[in-house]
Scaffold this motif. Sequence first.
Motif, short mmCIF file in Angstrom:
data_model
loop_
_atom_site.label_atom_id
_atom_site.label_comp_id
_atom_site.label_asym_id
_atom_site.label_seq_id
_atom_site.Cartn_x
_atom_site.Cartn_y
_atom_site.Cartn_z
N GLN A 32 -2.20 -7.24 -21.24
CA GLN A 32 -1.33 -8.18 -20.55
C GLN A 32 0.10 -8.05 -21.06
OE1 GLN A 32 -2.13 -11.06 -18.20
NE2 GLN A 32 -3.58 -9.46 -17.69
N MET A 33 1.01 -8.65 -20.30
CA MET A 33 2.42 -8.46 -20.61
C MET A 33 3.17 -9.80 -20.60
SD MET A 33 4.84 -5.54 -19.04
CE MET A 33 6.48 -5.28 -19.72
N VAL A 47 1.68 -0.60 -15.38
CA VAL A 47 2.41 -0.88 -14.15
C VAL A 47 3.62 0.03 -13.98
CG1 VAL A 47 1.72 -3.25 -13.67
CG2 VAL A 47 3.54 -2.83 -15.31
N SER A 103 9.71 -14.70 -14.41
CA SER A 103 8.43 -14.00 -14.36
C SER A 103 7.29 -14.93 -13.95
CB SER A 103 8.13 -13.31 -15.69
OG SER A 103 8.01 -14.24 -16.71
N LEU A 104 7.64 -16.20 -13.66
CA LEU A 104 6.66 -17.13 -13.10
C LEU A 104 7.04 -17.38 -11.64
CD1 LEU A 104 6.68 -19.75 -16.01
CD2 LEU A 104 4.92 -18.06 -15.59
N PRO A 130 11.02 -10.12 -10.86
CA PRO A 130 10.11 -9.90 -11.98
C PRO A 130 8.76 -10.58 -11.81
CG PRO A 130 12.28 -10.48 -12.78
CD PRO A 130 12.33 -10.63 -11.29
N PHE A 131 8.72 -11.75 -11.14
CA PHE A 131 7.44 -12.44 -11.08
C PHE A 131 6.44 -11.69 -10.21
CE2 PHE A 131 9.24 -14.59 -7.33
CZ PHE A 131 8.14 -14.66 -6.49
N ALA A 133 5.22 -9.08 -12.53
CA ALA A 133 4.34 -9.77 -13.49
C ALA A 133 2.98 -10.04 -12.87
CB ALA A 133 4.99 -11.08 -13.94
N ARG A 190 -0.66 -17.54 -20.49
CA ARG A 190 -1.26 -16.85 -19.36
C ARG A 190 -1.65 -15.43 -19.75
NH1 ARG A 190 1.74 -17.15 -13.69
NH2 ARG A 190 3.13 -15.81 -14.86
N THR A 248 11.88 -0.53 -22.10
CA THR A 248 11.13 -1.23 -21.05
C THR A 248 10.26 -0.27 -20.25
OG1 THR A 248 12.78 -2.96 -20.91
CG2 THR A 248 11.37 -2.68 -19.01
N ARG A 294 -7.52 -3.27 -11.41
CA ARG A 294 -7.13 -4.68 -11.58
C ARG A 294 -7.90 -5.32 -12.73
NH1 ARG A 294 -7.38 -4.72 -5.82
NH2 ARG A 294 -9.30 -5.94 -5.86
N PHE A 308 7.11 -11.10 -20.25
CA PHE A 308 8.40 -10.54 -19.86
C PHE A 308 9.56 -11.26 -20.51
CE2 PHE A 308 5.47 -9.19 -16.64
CZ PHE A 308 5.88 -7.90 -16.35
N LEU A 316 6.34 -0.82 -19.80
CA LEU A 316 5.67 -0.91 -18.49
C LEU A 316 4.57 0.13 -18.38
CD1 LEU A 316 8.71 -1.51 -16.11
CD2 LEU A 316 6.95 -3.15 -16.75
N HIS A 363 -6.51 -4.55 -16.09
CA HIS A 363 -5.30 -5.30 -16.48
C HIS A 363 -5.64 -6.51 -17.35
CE1 HIS A 363 -2.03 -3.22 -14.62
NE2 HIS A 363 -2.65 -3.17 -13.45
N VAL A 368 -9.00 -14.45 -10.23
CA VAL A 368 -8.97 -13.01 -9.93
C VAL A 368 -9.70 -12.18 -10.99
CG1 VAL A 368 -6.87 -13.09 -8.55
CG2 VAL A 368 -6.69 -12.65 -10.99
N HIS A 369 -9.98 -12.78 -12.13
CA HIS A 369 -10.79 -12.09 -13.13
C HIS A 369 -12.04 -12.91 -13.43
CE1 HIS A 369 -7.76 -9.07 -13.83
NE2 HIS A 369 -6.84 -10.00 -14.06
N ARG A 397 -2.93 -10.57 -2.46
CA ARG A 397 -2.60 -11.88 -3.00
C ARG A 397 -1.13 -11.94 -3.45
NH1 ARG A 397 -6.52 -15.50 -5.11
NH2 ARG A 397 -5.39 -17.36 -5.72
N ALA A 425 1.05 -6.94 -12.97
CA ALA A 425 0.66 -6.63 -14.35
C ALA A 425 -0.52 -7.49 -14.81
CB ALA A 425 1.84 -6.82 -15.29
N ARG A 426 -0.69 -8.66 -14.20
CA ARG A 426 -1.83 -9.49 -14.58
C ARG A 426 -3.10 -9.09 -13.84
NH1 ARG A 426 1.99 -13.38 -14.36
NH2 ARG A 426 1.28 -14.18 -12.37
N GLY A 427 -2.96 -8.09 -12.95
CA GLY A 427 -4.15 -7.58 -12.27
C GLY A 427 -4.47 -8.32 -10.99
N LEU A 428 -3.47 -8.98 -10.39
CA LEU A 428 -3.73 -9.67 -9.12
C LEU A 428 -3.83 -8.65 -7.99
CD1 LEU A 428 -3.04 -12.21 -10.73
CD2 LEU A 428 -1.60 -12.94 -8.85
N PRO A 429 -4.71 -8.90 -7.03
CA PRO A 429 -4.83 -7.98 -5.89
C PRO A 429 -3.53 -7.95 -5.09
CG PRO A 429 -6.66 -9.51 -5.93
CD PRO A 429 -5.71 -9.98 -6.96
N GLU A 451 -5.40 -19.38 -11.03
CA GLU A 451 -5.39 -18.17 -10.23
C GLU A 451 -5.89 -16.98 -11.05
OE1 GLU A 451 -1.51 -16.59 -9.15
OE2 GLU A 451 -2.32 -16.08 -7.18
N LEU A 452 -5.46 -16.94 -12.31
CA LEU A 452 -5.85 -15.83 -13.17
C LEU A 452 -7.35 -15.84 -13.44
CD1 LEU A 452 -4.23 -13.58 -14.33
CD2 LEU A 452 -4.05 -14.82 -16.46
#
Lengths: 264, 308
Positions: A92-93, A61, A101-102, B204-205, B208, A161, A52, A85, A95, A56, A88, A118-119, B218, B211-215, A114-115
């Motif tokens: 992507q990862m 990260v 992880s949500l 973990p979230f 996560a 995602r 792990t 950012r 978990f 990571l 990233h 931010v991108h 946020r 890892a998704r690149g969120l500021p 949201e994703l």
Amino acid sequence: MQQILSISNLIVVFTTRRGIRREAFRAIDDVSVQIAAGEIVGLVGESGSGKTTLALAACGVGKVTSGSVRAAGHEFSQLRGAARRAAHADVQMVFQDPMVSLDPRQRIGDGLDELRQVHPNRTSRFTNEQLMERVGLAPDILRRIPSQVSGGQAQRVSITRATMLQPKLLVADEPTSGLDATVQDQILRLFRWFREAEGLAILFVSHNLAVVRQLCDRALVMRQGKIVEQGDPDALFENPIHEYTRQLVGAVPGKHARLAISSQ
Amino acid sequence: MKLARFVALKILGGFVTLFFSATLAFIVSRVAGDPTIQMLGLSATADQIVELKAQLGYDRPMLTQYAEFIGHVYRGDLGVSLFTNDNNLSAILERVPASLQLASLAVLLGVLIGIPVGAFAAIREGSMADRVASILSIVAQSVPIFWLGLMLVLVFSLNLGWLPAGFIGDWRNLVLPVVTLAAIPTARIARLTRATMTSILEEPFVRAAFARGLPRRRVVYSHALRNSLLPVVTVIGLQFGILLSGAITVELVFAWPGVGSLATQAVMNRDLPLVQALVVFGAATFVGINIVVDIIYGLIDPRIREKT
């Protein structure tokens, strides 16, 4: 061939404090890994072997003490702020436990939106409904929160995602270990499909040798922070050279390890 | 329909709690001593005492008195005061606005200071700011309230002359009692926010999301903080209940005509019916607030509703 992930001489040291004494622990000890575009590489080993930590570090990260990690052309340790950012989006990862992880209070659809938000310079070719359809989920999932979906559904959402912005590298840390065999099979098919359809490179971390053998082009065996053996999964598990790999093969649950693997 | 069932169950539970508190109020007030002696003074003759007891119904068997009391409580009849002959419920309700004003401002202050301080301390876990915040919140929770109130009066009213030392009036009369009353809720809210948020930040979230690149902003505010506020809502509700049903010390120090000072009078006078009424009122307030908190909880987190 283009290298998507290039880790060279990576060392990760964690320091723990025990009273006044500081103890250093080498979680990753001089590891180098290359993954080419469209390649699926399995990373196996016992828990605590450093899988792990390596995963990571690969997606920018985790901690890096020394050495270099270059993923999809980005050296994360050199990047800061917005550039980091944005990088990233390429790596992507997924978990181990999709449920945790949500964000427990975010609707699935909001998480996807949201994703995108931010991108903004990465566009997904698909709407949320199409994304759901691609992984075999009904569109009404989008309005639910994680506790209202099953583990397998949640993992498919996680994969959606992680792949919706078309990253070049996907790091999956034990993505099937909490799922039952049928669902596990569907998830593995999904990974293979993303590789075929989008040329995604995948670092697949698992302690399950059978799964690695079923999915991966190449396997790495990790022990105490070092890679002790690597090669073609079939060859590796049929004729393990290193004693530790032999033990891992022997540890596959079932009456007869070989049978258990080949029946998959 | 799930929500209706949820609310109905909570209300039913509330009535059970109310029953036990009323029983407790009855027992405690009977154990506390004979009110007739207190009322008539030590020079009263035995005949006078017997007469008054009969008049008030205290000579009847305990069980009869108890059944009657519980019956009245459930009809909303909290009896009349032994001293003023006023209806207890209206005497209490008359005092509620003053207490409500103090309590809501104190809780508001606690929320406005406690949540940001707790969140900040969690983000900077182990930093100097975190340590200072944690020491301050321990101090705020352990300092006796009457002492804090008196010190504030000493400094800001007597020495500096900035603010009045008590009594109801304009906003300046509110400052000192509200600050005194807010000390404990602020500290509790800050500590709980910090504790919940530190553990949420390790979930973990959250990793996560990074890892998704969120500021960072946020991740911290819209994911971590939002998930940390659930338990904080409960504490806010409970604190509000405690403050509303009797901020006894603060009301006494600042001569504030709220429910707390009524309770002090009632106990001093051995006004048994009024004491009982106050206990039942306090319990009812508490139960009511708990039900509201539970409903809010169920509304903001569907997971809780599903479990009932």
